[in-house]
Motif scaffolding. Sequence first.
Motif: not given
Length: 156
Positions: A29, A81, A85
């Motif tokens: 992030d 990421d 996912s």
Amino acid sequence: MRRLMLGSIAAAVALTLTLTASAFARAGDRTVTQTYPVATALCVKAHTGTLPPKLAPSAAAVRAACDALENAFPTLVSTVDGAESTYLSTVSAQKALVATVCAKPVPNKAACEGARATQKSTDGTARTTLQTARTAYHTAIEANRVSFWNTISALR
């Protein structure tokens, strides 16, 4: 009793104040500047030509170290990421499967129990994979940080 309650409230307030939103941020992030604040500040100085006197003669090497640090970061973020996912899609697919097989009234209890068992094991495997990706991300971030500063220290 009153003293104990006041102590508990004080501890809760102190805990709330010490925990920030960034403490709960998920891997990937933060930006490169937030991840490496001191290093990116030095990189800005290298690109603007305002390096400290000890590093000024090695400006090209400092910029190369900065480029290596900054160029490795997006790959690490995309990897973690992607793992997140994949985890979320796996959990969603398993939840939908259980919802379908175990719809009320349950027509086949054995199939429903099997679907729940499959969900538990599949979600556990996906969670382990996600944790491995997060650990690899944090390990690589720290290794890149150490490598950058070792390079800078050698130039001084």
